[in-house]
Design an enzyme around this catalytic site. Sequence first.
Site, PDB file in Angstrom:
ATOM      1  N   THR A  33       0.073   8.187   3.107  1.00 44.76           N
ATOM      2  CA  THR A  33       0.455   9.591   3.011  1.00 44.76           C
ATOM      3  C   THR A  33       1.971   9.750   3.082  1.00 44.76           C
ATOM      4  OG1 THR A  33      -1.533   9.998   4.277  1.00 44.76           O
ATOM      5  CG2 THR A  33      -0.058  11.866   4.005  1.00 44.76           C
ATOM      6  N   TYR A  34       2.576   8.972   3.940  1.00 44.11           N
ATOM      7  CA  TYR A  34       3.996   9.194   4.198  1.00 44.11           C
ATOM      8  C   TYR A  34       4.919   8.177   3.560  1.00 44.11           C
ATOM      9  CZ  TYR A  34       2.335  12.677   7.385  1.00 44.11           C
ATOM     10  OH  TYR A  34       1.717  13.781   7.899  1.00 44.11           O
ATOM     11  N   ASP A  90      -4.877   9.382  15.082  1.00 45.16           N
ATOM     12  CA  ASP A  90      -5.326   8.994  13.738  1.00 45.16           C
ATOM     13  C   ASP A  90      -5.891   7.577  13.759  1.00 45.16           C
ATOM     14  OD1 ASP A  90      -5.861   9.336  11.063  1.00 45.16           O
ATOM     15  OD2 ASP A  90      -3.854   8.814  10.387  1.00 45.16           O
ATOM     16  N   SER A 110       0.831  -1.203   0.000  1.00 44.66           N
ATOM     17  CA  SER A 110       0.000   0.000   0.000  1.00 44.66           C
ATOM     18  C   SER A 110       0.861   1.247   0.000  1.00 44.66           C
ATOM     19  CB  SER A 110      -0.863  -0.015   1.264  1.00 44.66           C
ATOM     20  OG  SER A 110      -1.433   1.237   1.503  1.00 44.66           O
TER      21      SER A 110
HETATM   22  N1  LIG Z   1       2.720  -4.027   9.874  1.00 42.96           N
HETATM   23  C1  LIG Z   1       1.955  -4.079   8.787  1.00 42.96           C
HETATM   24  N2  LIG Z   1       1.589  -5.253   8.266  1.00 42.96           N
HETATM   25  C2  LIG Z   1       0.823  -5.316   7.164  1.00 42.96           C
HETATM   26  N3  LIG Z   1       0.355  -4.246   6.510  1.00 42.96           N
HETATM   27  C3  LIG Z   1       0.685  -3.033   6.974  1.00 42.96           C
HETATM   28  C4  LIG Z   1       1.502  -2.878   8.130  1.00 42.96           C
HETATM   29  N4  LIG Z   1       1.658  -1.559   8.360  1.00 42.96           N
HETATM   30  C5  LIG Z   1       0.967  -0.925   7.407  1.00 42.96           C
HETATM   31  N5  LIG Z   1       0.370  -1.791   6.573  1.00 42.96           N
HETATM   32  C6  LIG Z   1      -0.493  -1.474   5.416  1.00 42.96           C
HETATM   33  O1  LIG Z   1      -0.024  -0.290   4.800  1.00 42.96           O
HETATM   34  C7  LIG Z   1      -1.016   0.750   4.890  1.00 42.96           C
HETATM   35  C8  LIG Z   1      -0.325   2.098   5.083  1.00 42.96           C
HETATM   36  O2  LIG Z   1       0.448   2.071   6.275  1.00 42.96           O
HETATM   37  P1  LIG Z   1       0.549   3.323   7.242  1.00 42.96           P
HETATM   38  O3  LIG Z   1      -0.836   3.703   7.683  1.00 42.96           O
HETATM   39  O4  LIG Z   1       1.523   3.022   8.311  1.00 42.96           O
HETATM   40  O5  LIG Z   1       1.142   4.421   6.251  1.00 42.96           O
HETATM   41  P2  LIG Z   1       0.755   5.926   6.082  1.00 42.96           P
HETATM   42  O6  LIG Z   1       1.655   6.471   5.039  1.00 42.96           O
HETATM   43  O7  LIG Z   1       0.790   6.624   7.385  1.00 42.96           O
HETATM   44  O8  LIG Z   1      -0.728   5.774   5.544  1.00 42.96           O
HETATM   45  P3  LIG Z   1      -2.086   6.578   5.776  1.00 42.96           P
HETATM   46  O9  LIG Z   1      -1.872   7.935   5.305  1.00 42.96           O
HETATM   47  O10 LIG Z   1      -3.088   5.819   4.926  1.00 42.96           O
HETATM   48  O11 LIG Z   1      -2.437   6.487   7.245  1.00 42.96           O
HETATM   49  C9  LIG Z   1      -1.925   0.331   6.030  1.00 42.96           C
HETATM   50  O12 LIG Z   1      -3.217   0.862   5.894  1.00 42.96           O
HETATM   51  C10 LIG Z   1      -1.909  -1.183   5.888  1.00 42.96           C
HETATM   52  O13 LIG Z   1      -2.794  -1.572   4.859  1.00 42.96           O
END
Ligand SMILES: Nc1ncnc2c1ncn2[C@@H]1O[C@H](COP(=O)(O)OP(=O)(O)OP(=O)(O)O)[C@@H](O)[C@H]1O
Length: 462
Positions: free
Chosen positions: A38-39, A209, A35
């Site tokens: 945002t970051y 969040d 996936s």
């Molecule tokens: N430990 C993990 N195991 C499996 N999938 C994960 C894990 N951490 C994150 N993901 C997947 O990756 C996605 C994005 O991770 P994360 O929320 O940490 O990133 P972000 O850049 O902060 O995203 P957002 O802006 O959507 O919150 C999660 O919604 C999940 O689907």
Amino acid sequence: MASGGIVDPMLAYRAKRDRERRTVLKAYKILGFISSGTYGRVYKAILLPPPKSSAPALSTTTRAALSIPRTKPIPNTVADDDALNNPELCMRPGDLPAREGDVFAIKKFKPDKEGDVLTYAGISQSGAREIMLNRELHHRNLVALREVILEDKAIYMVFEYAEHDFLQIIHHHSQTVRTPIPQTTLRRLLHQLLMGVHFLHSNFVLHRDLKPANILVTSQGVVKIGDLGLARLWHKPLAAGGLFGGDKVVVTIWYRAPELILGAKHYTAAVDLDLWAIGCIYAELMSLRPIFKGDEAKLDTKKSLPFQRDQMTKICEVLGPIKPEQWPGVVHMPEWKSYQLCGHMPTPHPLPNWYHSRSNSSLGYDLLCRLFEWDPAKRLTAREALSHGWFHEEGGVKAKSVFEGSSITYPTRRVTHEDNGDAKMGSLPPSLAAPRLPSSSNFRPASGPLGGGPNTKRTKLR
Ligand SMILES: Nc1ncnc2c1ncn2[C@@H]1O[C@H](COP(=O)(O)OP(=O)(O)OP(=O)(O)O)[C@@H](O)[C@H]1O
């Protein structure tokens, strides 16, 4: 190397260190792309066996000259860059016991970009927070950080892997099996979520969040709160910058507490923000759709932050209008006038009908009402919620796995080989990707109520 066959010890040390430096692709085999948030981008990977060292060991004299202690490994997860050479980030590999073949999720932080050019401005505030907090906080219901690898100006956080998340579970029930989540499973999911949040709050950490996509569940049925990128400490209630500090970003609008919508600026009862979000998640687990699904008002031309009128309206449609006698402080909130100017809220569709059309548990209803207290000071804390009677109904929450006794099989996380972003920005080298995995039936729409629609992204707020 010096002339006459004499080895310059510093050069020899650097050469050995470079050969042995732990890089992401030396340490892990990337199975695919999960996936893009945002970051960063998240990848699924397995741990490789440690490489056999081909370099001759440094002699005792060289070692002594360089003062390298024999027992302590060189902290090879820290890059040379001065900006990153922060001891706080220096994670020793192996903080979690891991075996070859174990599966991990690797989050690669996006580099900064100026126009089309990648720039390097050090570690982002969100990245630094996530690393610092994950490094300090260890709890069964928080996703564990195994290590941080800094390499070529990119930061990789290696997390334990979680096969499911709340959003995927909700989606499986709404789209595939088309039945509600069994009450026992729901109760355990919520209880474990509260355990993790209680741990965070006891350590003066606000998540800020909480939303279904950030709450992961392992294949062993253990809830793991993820994404501490927006979390912050709240032990200094009126710290400069007020409630939102310098980052100006807060929870996804659908899970945003009314006091935030009404412009609260300080951490008076800040933990209550997370508890409101938990109420929203509880409701979403019950009804399989967000309970307050407002449209986000965007920044206007003056870049001033708008009152989130639609979100407030959606909340009032379910809870009825705000009554100052129930929340005396509300009349002093910065956006109270904007709220009043909304005029009459649409005909209330009060919570009792909403709840009792889905469950007949009066205790379950009571818990939801207490999480949806308008007045943050009256809202339940995580500790209070954990001791609520609803968690003792129907056999309680003792089972280790949230799935115990359930006949429903949830799909495994979808992993693709199309990292459809800019290759330079986020991809790991495609040549190193593993052969195609059988993709699961798990489908996550890119937008819409259960997908990553516009409101699921972080948004600027006052
Ligand atoms: N430990 C993990 N195991 C499996 N999938 C994960 C894990 N951490 C994150 N993901 C997947 O990756 C996605 C994005 O991770 P994360 O929320 O940490 O990133 P972000 O850049 O902060 O995203 P957002 O802006 O959507 O919150 C999660 O919604 C999940 O689907």
